[in-house]
Write an enzyme that holds these catalytic residues in place. Structure first.
Site, PDB file in Angstrom:
ATOM      1  CB  CYS A 126      33.910  38.998  33.736  1.00  0.00           C
ATOM      2  SG  CYS A 126      34.371  39.649  35.342  1.00  0.00           S
ATOM      3  CB  CYS A 159      33.184  42.579  34.624  1.00  0.00           C
ATOM      4  SG  CYS A 159      34.763  41.751  34.766  1.00  0.00           S
TER       5      CYS A 159
END
Ligand SMILES: Cc1cc2nc3c(=O)[nH]c(=O)nc-3n(C[C@H](O)[C@H](O)[C@H](O)COP(=O)(O)OP(=O)(O)OC[C@H]3O[C@@H](n4cnc5c(N)ncnc54)[C@H](O)[C@@H]3O)c2cc1C
Lengths: 309, 105
Positions: free
Chosen positions: B30, B33
């Protein structure tokens, strides 16, 4: 840190990074502001097979990481800051972020675009609970589950095919009578046993308890409604420019895309725009990178004409 | 940040009554993230002694995430006295995280 920068670039997607490379090589003192992840939308896809030179397992994260490295190698500085407002009116431009105020001789607007929400019932409620706009972020959660992908364009098919590596089944729904994606993606989808394609159909509603359990589909031709059990809904149904900050400051069309000339100049002297945020018809990494290059070179020229020593 | 998982979640989050707990759901895949992580670590320093920071690697523990009703990254949940009081997901910025913390101090 200089008090006055040559070039302030807003957005570190392919357009902003490419502008950073060219501005850095022109020895302009350059900052690139990014509020989210460097690489922009392009860092969120495993695709990018169509970017020239990206052969052998190209991925968005890999290619954009290299773009970043390249821009930094030539001296552009990345700032992980969100631009909150700008003052573009004077000869010296101001960019105000969540961390400070910066002054520049030129500004390149490269904020890109973000996904559109469909606005259908259940979409907002189940965002993060089965509704997603990023396949690479969330595919893992849907391992062995059934998902639906809304949107039969390039992104829908590309991300749908990526999801087949994890999911049990991937159904792609397109509202129009035909898919809009490029032929090569259509061929791959047709040959993938996990992919099912439904055209002329809209997702009307997303339902579930705490997590997504099903969608209601509506056939656009007959008006007939059917239920389909799924645990995931991936939305790739169009984009909108992230240009709200610049409304009223530079000329735009009704949808918020910025108007520029062939030098990427906006109507405001010293302010340029590049990438998905501007009016154009092909919004891709290759065209974003091209825009960034042109904007940076035009900025360099503007500086030499207007800030002679 | 404390590494949280199905084994220690009860102890570290549910039974934490002295301060709110921020839980960061993330994975290496991700990009959003990964971009947020260093800033979240800065926040951890800023709120030291006031908020506890933990993270869950979603790739390692998908089923546990499901049980917490998390199916998307990035997701940040805030717990107070063992109860989830707020959550933000997907379009997350560091400002939104700090806002959520301040609202619940
Ligand atoms: C799922 C998906 C798959 C795709 N696949 C392909 C593909 O295979 N091939 C291809 O060529 N193209 C593909 N595209 C399109 C491509 O990603 C875009 O055309 C390209 O990224 C546009 O670049 P950009 O720099 O103009 O904008 P973006 O990539 O959108 O980057 C703009 C950046 O600016 C930042 N920003 C915005 N506002 C601010 C602010 N106020 N302060 C600080 N930062 C800000 C944003 O966070 C963002 O990171 C895909 C897109 C998606 C969504």
């Amino acid at each position: 840190m200089p008090d006055l920068y040559d070039c302030l670039i807003i957005g570190a997607g392919p357009a902003g990074l490419s502008a950073g490379i060219y501005a850095g090589r022109a020895r302009l003192n350059t900052l690139v502001f990014e509020k989210k992840q460097i690489g922009g939308q392009a860092s969120l896809t495993w695709g990018l097979e169509n970017y020239p030179g990206s052969v052998e397992d190209p991925t968005g994260p890999k290619i954009t990481a290299r773009m970043r490295e390249q821009a930094e190698a030539f001296g552009a500085i990345m700032k992980h800051e969100e631009v909150k407002s700008v003052d573009l009116s004077g000869k010296i431009k101001k960019v105000i972020t969540n961390k400070g105020t910066y002054e520049g001789k030129t500004v390149i607007l490269a904020p890109g675009a973000s996904h559109i929400r469909l606005g259908i019932p259940g979409e907002e409620e189940f965002t993060g609970k089965g509704v997603s706009y990023c396949a690479t972020c969330d595919a893992d959660f849907f391992t062995d589950l059934d998902v639906i992908v809304i949107g039969g364009g390039d992104s829908g098919l590309q991300e749908g095919l990526y999801l087949t590596k994890y999911c049990n089944s991937v159904t792609i729904v397109e509202m129009l009578p035909e898919l809009r994606a490029s032929k090569i993606l259509q061929e791959r989808a047709a040959n993938n046993p996990k992919v099912k394609i439904i055209t002329h159909t809209a997702v009307e509603k997303i339902e579930g308890q705490d997590l997504v359990e099903k969608v209601i589909l509506k056939n656009m031709e007959t008006g007939e409604r059917t239920e389909m059990p799924v645990q995931g809904v991936f939305v790739f149904a169009g984009m909108k420019p992230d240009t709200d900050l610049f409304k009223g400051l530079v000329d735009m069309d009704q949808k918020g895309y910025i108007k520029v000339d062939e030098y990427m100049r906006t109507n405001v002297p010293g302010v340029f725009a590049a990438g998905d945020c501007r009016i154009k018809w092909l919004r891709q990494v290759v065209t974003a990178a091209a825009d960034g290059a042109q904007a940076a070179v035009a900025a360099e020229q503007y500086i030499s004409e207007n800030f002679a020593e | 940040m404390i590494e949280l998982n199905a084994q220690n979640f009860e102890q570290e989050v549910k039974n934490e009554t002295s301060m709110p707990v921020l839980v960061d759901f993330w994975s290496e895949k991700c990009e959003k993230c990964m971009a947020l992580m260093p800033e979240v670590e800065e926040l951890e320093k800023k709120y030291e002694g006031k908020v506890k920071f933990g993270k869950i690697d979603a790739q390692k523990d998908r089923r546990f995430c499901w049980s917490l009703k998390v199916m998307s990254l990035p997701t940040f949940q805030l717990y107070k006295n063992g109860e989830k009081v707020e959550e933000i997901t997907q379009d997350v910025t560091i400002d939104k995280i700090e806002e959520m913390i301040n609202k619940n101090l």
